[in-house]
Design a protein around this motif. Structure first.
Motif, short mmCIF file in Angstrom:
data_model
loop_
_atom_site.label_atom_id
_atom_site.label_comp_id
_atom_site.label_asym_id
_atom_site.label_seq_id
_atom_site.Cartn_x
_atom_site.Cartn_y
_atom_site.Cartn_z
N PHE A 146 -3.76 4.21 1.55
CA PHE A 146 -4.08 3.61 0.25
C PHE A 146 -5.36 4.23 -0.31
O PHE A 146 -5.43 4.63 -1.48
CB PHE A 146 -4.23 2.10 0.42
N LEU A 263 -0.07 5.80 -4.39
CA LEU A 263 -0.85 4.56 -4.34
C LEU A 263 0.08 3.36 -4.19
O LEU A 263 -0.15 2.46 -3.36
CB LEU A 263 -1.69 4.43 -5.61
N TYR A 266 1.68 3.52 -0.62
CA TYR A 266 0.77 3.13 0.46
C TYR A 266 0.45 1.64 0.40
O TYR A 266 0.20 1.01 1.44
CB TYR A 266 -0.51 3.95 0.40
N TYR A 267 0.47 1.06 -0.79
CA TYR A 267 0.30 -0.39 -0.87
C TYR A 267 1.48 -1.10 -0.21
O TYR A 267 1.29 -2.07 0.53
CB TYR A 267 0.18 -0.85 -2.33
N LYS A 270 1.01 -0.66 3.48
CA LYS A 270 -0.08 -1.52 3.94
C LYS A 270 0.34 -2.98 3.98
O LYS A 270 -0.03 -3.73 4.88
CB LYS A 270 -1.28 -1.35 3.01
#
Length: 413
Positions: A146, A263, A266-267, A270
């Motif tokens: 992220f 982004l 990766y969010y 995560k």
């Protein structure tokens, strides 16, 4: 809150410092390396020479890994991390001082950048292995990705703005700022603890451990296929965007879109990735990455490149993060993992960079044997097929790992 969610909040301070170091490194690399191939293109005007430059980077990255591994075993992995900054600083000093003359030394500069990169990533990967556990590995890699995406989204946009505003001095400013970010990253390393390893350095044991050899070989096979995919992708799509649009600011917007996609990805990683979901993530990613090249097989233009770039940015993290986590899990079960982690990482990255080099060599050979258009189509076809090969080896490795080491974490997500 279940146990997996709870571990996301239990990252130790050392891992947070490591996240900061890698974010600075990512920002510095994205700021300068992104447009470096464009910078060289303006003087060389030859895709094969640009490919040769990137081949030198990957070849000497493997050599950098092996050399840094020996140094790390004889001293400490923090020394190789700091040495990497000195080597990369020399690279940027040469780029700034030589100016246009640097293109005549592109192979040497690629070698220098490769060695510095190998030194950095050897140290970083060893530190990740040390500061994470199976319970926190998915959370750490998700957070790292992220932050990496944020850095790689902001840096190219800034670089594009600098180059469009100051076309004469823009590259000098970019290389200078990158050097400053690398220096800041190395200052942060003083927040990490020294942790010397036993001095013996045995790469054969790293390649062929006494136990779980077949499992490790499956993991290395996946590493090779991952590297094969990354070789041409490291420079070709962005360079093609610039060649199609002939505009550095438009090319930086391409990077903004792709970084934005990363982004989001990766969010998702995560937020939702757990041990039990790794197979689903990798399967979805491999299929979508395979489909992402379809338009490029018909025509390489601005639209097809943007579609490919966005799809690639959305699904690559869903493949890379589970692969990275599984690699560390497998390494943790190999003989003398605590003492041989350096050797295992060196071998893995040598295999990855071998795949990258072979990918670039295949592209160069295609450029020589067939027309430029057909060569590009075949190159992207190989790029599209490689995630499916990686999926095959991931399934074999994951199944073998779970058969040998049944984990209570399975099913927790």
């Amino acid at each position: 809150m279940n146990s997996t969610e709870a571990t996301r909040h239990l990252l130790p301070p050392s891992s947070k410092w490591l996240l900061s170091i890698n974010t600075l490194f990512a920002g510095a690399s994205a700021l300068s390396n992104t447009f470096l191939n464009v910078y060289l293109w303006k003087f060389l005007q030859d895709v094969e020479q640009i490919a040769t430059y990137n081949f030198c980077i990957f070849f000497f990255t493997a050599i950098g890994y092996a050399t840094a591994g020996w140094i790390a075993k004889k001293s400490d992995r923090l020394y190789t991390l700091r040495a990497s900054v000195a080597i990369l600083a020399l690279f940027y000093i040469l780029m700034i001082s030589l100016g246009a003359k640097a293109v005549n030394m592109y192979a040497l500069l690629g070698a220098l950048q490769g060695v510095g990169t190998g030194f950095f990533w050897l140290s970083y990967n060893v530190l990740v292995f040390e500061v994470t556990e199976p319970e926190t590995r998915d959370a750490y890699n998700g957070a790292n990705g992220f932050l990496f995406a944020i850095a790689t989204m902001a840096a190219p946009l800034l670089a594009g703005r600098i180059l469009s505003t100051l076309p004469q001095r823009g590259y000098t400013i970019i290389f200078a700022v990158s050097g400053a970010l690398f220096l800041t990253a190395v200052l942060f390393t003083w927040r990490l603890r020294r942790n010397a390893s036993p001095p013996s350095y045995d790469l054969y044991s790293g390649f062929s451990p006494k136990e779980h050899r077949n499992l490790w070989r499956k993991m290395l096979s996946m590493s090779f296929s991952m590297g094969f995919r990354e070789g041409t992708l490291a420079f070709l799509p962005f360079l093609l965007v610039f060649l199609v649009t002939q505009n550095e600011l438009t090319a930086s917007r391409y990077l903004l879109f792709t970084a934005g996609g990363s982004l989001v990805a990766y969010y998702i990683v995560k937020r939702f990735l757990t041990n039990s979901r790794r197979m689903f993530f990798v399967t979805t990613a491999a299929i979508m990455l395979g489909l992402s090249v379809v338009l490029l097989l018909f025509e390489v233009n601005k639209f097809s490149l943007f579609v490919f770039g966005i799809a690639n940015s959305l699904f690559t993290p869903l493949l890379v993060i589970p692969y990275s986590c599984l690699t560390y899990d497998v390494m943790g079960k190999l003989p003398e993992a605590a003492h041989r982690k350096v050797e295992y990482i060196v071998i893995r990255e040598t295999v990855v960079n071998s795949g990258r080099c072979l990918s670039i060599l295949a592209m160069i050979m295609l450029q020589e044997l067939v027309s430029a258009t057909l060569a590009l189509q075949l190159t992207f076809l190989m790029v599209g097929l490689s995630p499916l090969v990686a999926l095959f080896f991931f399934r074999r490795t994951e199944t073998s790992f779970q058969t040998r080491f049944s984990s209570p974490l399975r099913g927790s997500g």
